[in-house]
Design an enzyme around this catalytic site. Structure first.
Site, PDB file in Angstrom:
ATOM      1  CG  ASN A 121      -1.777  -1.276   1.234  1.00  0.00           C
ATOM      2  OD1 ASN A 121      -1.544  -2.133   2.075  1.00  0.00           O
ATOM      3  ND2 ASN A 121      -2.708  -1.429   0.305  1.00  0.00           N
ATOM      4  CE  LYS A 132      -5.402   7.977  -2.203  1.00  0.00           C
ATOM      5  NZ  LYS A 132      -4.526   7.125  -1.458  1.00  0.00           N
ATOM      6  CB  ILE A 162       0.319   6.539   1.754  1.00  0.00           C
ATOM      7  CG1 ILE A 162       1.744   6.817   2.220  1.00  0.00           C
ATOM      8  CG2 ILE A 162      -0.423   5.625   2.716  1.00  0.00           C
ATOM      9  CD1 ILE A 162       1.833   7.758   3.407  1.00  0.00           C
ATOM     10  CB  CYS A 163      -3.083   2.990  -1.356  1.00  0.00           C
ATOM     11  SG  CYS A 163      -4.784   2.574  -1.755  1.00  0.00           S
ATOM     12  CG  LEU A 164      -4.642   4.896   5.339  1.00  0.00           C
ATOM     13  CD1 LEU A 164      -4.929   3.430   5.644  1.00  0.00           C
ATOM     14  CD2 LEU A 164      -3.670   5.462   6.368  1.00  0.00           C
TER      15      LEU A 164
END
Length: 193
Positions: free
Chosen positions: A78, A92, A86-88
């Site tokens: 992630n 978002k 960062i994918c969180l």
């Protein structure tokens, strides 16, 4: 408009808690640019590592999420192995003004413990995680050892020397890390702005 009093309060609250494994420092003298630090969670391939996160606060903070990116290279589904993106969800569309910078850093620490390979930021890492978990663990441990180990005594002395020259500690640490520990290169970068 950035709520400066809230940001100051959050910095004090976060840095008062020494047991959480997260901290935040100023970068320069602007409250809109911060440097976060999280300790690698125990029992993960990130254990023993110290991970630096660049934090930029938009004018709409706390109603808009902070912009966070790993400065320390990390091997994780992630987190981009190329640029630290960062994918969180809470960074978002799931951000709430009730959340704080500390809770965001704690969420990143939790993400290190519980990767979500089905919603990756780095597809190559996610594929390795899903198809060859032992190799993933070895690579993640290697990257932690290579890029996130606590700074050595020699590095502390370099940091102290550069801080004594008048540069902010968080900026010195980031610059020194980006210069691979080369004190002269770090000084050049610090002086050139």
């Amino acid at each position: 408009m950035l709520d400066l009093s809230r940001v100051q309060k959050e910095l004090v609250d976060c840095n008062r808690d020494k047991s959480s494994g997260v901290s935040i420092d100023l970068v320069g003298d602007q409250l809109s640019h911060l440097a976060g630090t999280i300790s690698g969670p125990i029992g993960t391939p990130y254990e023993g590592g110290v991970f630096r996160i660049d934090i930029r606060l938009p004018d709409g903070y706390p109603f808009e999420p902070p912009k966070m990116q790993f400065v320390t290279k990390v091997w994780h589904p992630n987190i981009s192995s190329q640029n630290g993106a960062i994918c969180l969800d809470i960074l978002k569309d799931q951000w709430s003004p009730a959340l704080t910078l500390k809770t965001a850093l704690l969420s990143l620490q939790a993400l290190l413990s519980a990767p979500e390979p089905d919603d990756p930021q780095d597809a190559v890492v996610a594929q390795q995680y899903l198809r060859d978990y032992p190799t993933f663990l070895g690579t993640a441990r290697y990257w932690t050892e290579a890029f996130a180990r606590r700074v050595s005594i020699g590095t502390e002395e370099k940091v102290q020397k550069l801080v004594e020259m008048g540069f902010p500690e968080a900026l010195v640490r980031t610059t020194l890390e980006n210069a691979g520990g080369d004190e002269n290169m770090a000084l050049e970068k610090l002086c050139s702005g």
